[in-house]
Design an enzyme around this catalytic site. Structure first.
Site, PDB file in Angstrom:
ATOM      1  N   ILE A  22     -60.995  -2.593 -33.591  1.00  0.00           N
ATOM      2  CA  ILE A  22     -60.000  -1.798 -34.315  1.00  0.00           C
ATOM      3  C   ILE A  22     -58.589  -2.231 -33.892  1.00  0.00           C
ATOM      4  O   ILE A  22     -57.628  -1.484 -34.040  1.00  0.00           O
ATOM      5  CB  ILE A  22     -60.210  -0.269 -34.172  1.00  0.00           C
ATOM      6  CG1 ILE A  22     -60.434   0.137 -32.714  1.00  0.00           C
ATOM      7  CG2 ILE A  22     -61.363   0.181 -35.046  1.00  0.00           C
ATOM      8  CD1 ILE A  22     -60.498   1.646 -32.511  1.00  0.00           C
ATOM      9  N   ASP A  73     -55.138 -11.090 -35.786  1.00  0.00           N
ATOM     10  CA  ASP A  73     -54.975  -9.743 -36.350  1.00  0.00           C
ATOM     11  C   ASP A  73     -53.568  -9.179 -36.158  1.00  0.00           C
ATOM     12  O   ASP A  73     -53.276  -8.086 -36.642  1.00  0.00           O
ATOM     13  CB  ASP A  73     -55.949  -8.767 -35.669  1.00  0.00           C
ATOM     14  CG  ASP A  73     -57.317  -8.787 -36.331  1.00  0.00           C
ATOM     15  OD1 ASP A  73     -57.409  -9.273 -37.472  1.00  0.00           O
ATOM     16  OD2 ASP A  73     -58.264  -8.296 -35.696  1.00  0.00           O
ATOM     17  N   SER A  79     -54.073  -6.128 -30.665  1.00  0.00           N
ATOM     18  CA  SER A  79     -53.216  -6.648 -31.741  1.00  0.00           C
ATOM     19  C   SER A  79     -52.207  -5.589 -32.164  1.00  0.00           C
ATOM     20  O   SER A  79     -51.038  -5.906 -32.422  1.00  0.00           O
ATOM     21  CB  SER A  79     -54.068  -7.043 -32.948  1.00  0.00           C
ATOM     22  OG  SER A  79     -55.097  -7.900 -32.561  1.00  0.00           O
ATOM     23  N   ALA A  80     -52.666  -4.343 -32.258  1.00  0.00           N
ATOM     24  CA  ALA A  80     -51.760  -3.249 -32.635  1.00  0.00           C
ATOM     25  C   ALA A  80     -50.678  -3.082 -31.571  1.00  0.00           C
ATOM     26  O   ALA A  80     -49.502  -2.835 -31.894  1.00  0.00           O
ATOM     27  CB  ALA A  80     -52.547  -1.953 -32.792  1.00  0.00           C
ATOM     28  N   ALA A 129     -61.115  -4.165 -26.746  1.00  0.00           N
ATOM     29  CA  ALA A 129     -62.027  -5.174 -27.338  1.00  0.00           C
ATOM     30  C   ALA A 129     -63.062  -4.522 -28.239  1.00  0.00           C
ATOM     31  O   ALA A 129     -64.262  -4.631 -28.032  1.00  0.00           O
ATOM     32  CB  ALA A 129     -62.717  -5.989 -26.222  1.00  0.00           C
ATOM     33  N   LYS A 184     -56.402  -0.335 -36.460  1.00  0.00           N
ATOM     34  CA  LYS A 184     -56.662  -0.923 -37.793  1.00  0.00           C
ATOM     35  C   LYS A 184     -58.159  -0.845 -38.049  1.00  0.00           C
ATOM     36  O   LYS A 184     -58.973  -0.981 -37.130  1.00  0.00           O
ATOM     37  CB  LYS A 184     -56.148  -2.357 -37.907  1.00  0.00           C
ATOM     38  CG  LYS A 184     -56.828  -3.440 -37.061  1.00  0.00           C
ATOM     39  CD  LYS A 184     -57.754  -4.363 -37.809  1.00  0.00           C
ATOM     40  CE  LYS A 184     -58.883  -4.758 -36.903  1.00  0.00           C
ATOM     41  NZ  LYS A 184     -59.655  -5.828 -36.891  1.00  0.00           N
TER      42      LYS A 184
HETATM   43  O1  C5P Z   1     -56.887 -14.804 -32.781  1.00  0.00           O
HETATM   44  P1  C5P Z   1     -57.745 -13.965 -31.884  1.00  0.00           P
HETATM   45  O2  C5P Z   1     -57.409 -14.110 -30.444  1.00  0.00           O
HETATM   46  O3  C5P Z   1     -57.826 -12.551 -32.323  1.00  0.00           O
HETATM   47  O4  C5P Z   1     -59.218 -14.531 -32.074  1.00  0.00           O
HETATM   48  C1  C5P Z   1     -60.175 -14.529 -31.062  1.00  0.00           C
HETATM   49  C2  C5P Z   1     -61.261 -15.536 -31.414  1.00  0.00           C
HETATM   50  O5  C5P Z   1     -62.012 -15.053 -32.547  1.00  0.00           O
HETATM   51  C3  C5P Z   1     -60.786 -16.908 -31.831  1.00  0.00           C
HETATM   52  O6  C5P Z   1     -60.602 -17.739 -30.715  1.00  0.00           O
HETATM   53  C4  C5P Z   1     -61.915 -17.397 -32.704  1.00  0.00           C
HETATM   54  O7  C5P Z   1     -62.999 -17.842 -31.922  1.00  0.00           O
HETATM   55  C5  C5P Z   1     -62.378 -16.132 -33.399  1.00  0.00           C
HETATM   56  N1  C5P Z   1     -61.734 -15.945 -34.708  1.00  0.00           N
HETATM   57  C6  C5P Z   1     -62.129 -16.752 -35.780  1.00  0.00           C
HETATM   58  N2  C5P Z   1     -61.533 -16.582 -37.005  1.00  0.00           N
HETATM   59  C7  C5P Z   1     -60.580 -15.637 -37.185  1.00  0.00           C
HETATM   60  C8  C5P Z   1     -60.184 -14.796 -36.115  1.00  0.00           C
HETATM   61  C9  C5P Z   1     -60.785 -14.981 -34.885  1.00  0.00           C
HETATM   62  O8  C5P Z   1     -63.001 -17.601 -35.642  1.00  0.00           O
HETATM   63  N3  C5P Z   1     -60.038 -15.508 -38.397  1.00  0.00           N
END
Ligand code: C5P
Length: 309
Positions: free
Chosen positions: A106, A143, A110-111, A103, A12
């Site tokens: 992209i 994501d 998540s994909a 990490a 993405k």
């Molecule tokens: O949800 P994900 O594991 O992808 O997010 C990783 C970290 O990125 C979250 O713990 C948060 O600190 C930050 N994040 C955020 N706002 C978002 C997506 C991610 O603050 N919309």
């Protein structure tokens, strides 16, 4: 012998990403134009009838995912959540062909999680409600819902709100990652003192006939995580400059929380020439000339054309 199932996990790209606020739980509110590309990971599976789910990881980026983490892998977590939600007694042997840098902004992980949901729903013939799937997706990562949606869209909320938009043209892009991972929470934390962008920056009815028109509209927006990300990893600027310097580059920008950057090019030939020239100068960088997936090119990709074995 059981059939082998297969799903693609396209990269993405956040064509723009605005941080528009922050929730009490620390998550940030975003507005982002998200598209997918004809480059990505591939997830394959075979059925098991004993309920076990195994994962092996192959491919050029496999070494960057520790085997110790396999149980924590989003693919395995997605499988467990689907088993719990559906009560199925089936299992699967899964193989993740890891082609995207880990990490890297992209959406690789998540994909992969979204591909696991699609693959296992197909393999296990699950007919779960869309709301349940969306809840599982969001609990795996902000994501994942957009990756499960899989089509160009505007993403908002923390990632769970998706607004459909007219399909974009198959614009040529080059993706580049310098090989260093950045941590998403660290990047969000590093922008703590910056303000927020206004919401609704993007007219969701716009139709674009060319990459030039798209790049023009995108130049009004940006990626609000660029400053904190380049502060942590200055090399991101080198990547954006390398993309921007090549002939035909209409826009060069970072995706997500980085460090992968993308360049939009006027023609496929220019994108390929740029990728080749930048690779010659930077043999250690991951460089992928590709294009934005459209309804039509997604179908071709699903038939394996864009993700060959
Ligand atoms: O949800 P994900 O594991 O992808 O997010 C990783 C970290 O990125 C979250 O713990 C948060 O600190 C930050 N994040 C955020 N706002 C978002 C997506 C991610 O603050 N919309």
């Amino acid at each position: 012998m059981s059939a082998t199932y297969r799903q693609q996990a396209p990269a993405k790209v956040n064509l723009f990403l605005h941080v528009t606020g922050k929730r009490d739980d620390g998550y940030h509110l975003l507005e982002s134009l998200v598209c997918f590309t004809a480059t990505g990971d591939v997830l394959k599976g075979e059925l098991r009838d004993d309920g076990k789910v195994t994962l092996s990881i192959t491919g050029p980026m496999a070494a960057n995912l520790s085997l110790d983490d396999t149980n924590d892998n989003l693919v395995i977590r997605a499988a467990r959540m689907l088993q719990d939600a559906s009560g199925t007694k089936q299992g699967a042997d899964l193989i993740l062909d890891k082609r995207l840098p880990v990490a890297s902004g992209i959406g690789g992980g998540s994909a992969d999680a979204a591909a696991a949901i699609r693959l296992l729903c197909e393999m296990w013939k699950l007919d779960l409600d869309g709301d349940i799937l969306s809840r599982i997706a969001l609990s795996l990562g902000a994501d994942v819902p957009v990756c499960l949606h899989g089509k160009t869209c505007v993403m908002s909320g923390i990632g769970e709100e998706i607004t459909e938009i007219p399909d974009l043209p198959p614009v040529p892009v080059v993706l580049i990652n310098s090989g260093k991972a950045v941590s998403t929470p660290e990047i969000f934390k590093a922008r703590a003192d910056e303000g927020f962008s206004d919401a609704n920056a993007w007219d969701t009815k716009q139709v674009f006939q060319s990459g030039a028109a798209l790049a023009d509209a995108l130049s009004e927006c940006g990626n609000d995580l660029t400053l904190p990300a380049t502060g942590i990893l200055p090399e991101i600027c080198d990547v954006m400059n390398a993309l921007a310097r090549e002939e035909g580059c209409l826009l060069a920008r970072m995706s997500g929380s980085g460090a992968t950057c993308f360049g939009i090019y006027d023609t496929t030939e220019q994108a390929e020439r740029a990728a080749h020239a930048i690779a010659a100068q930077n043999p250690d960088w991951w460089i992928s000339p590709t294009h934005i997936l459209t309804e039509k090119t997604r179908e071709q990709a699903e038939m394996g054309a864009a993700f060959p074995d």
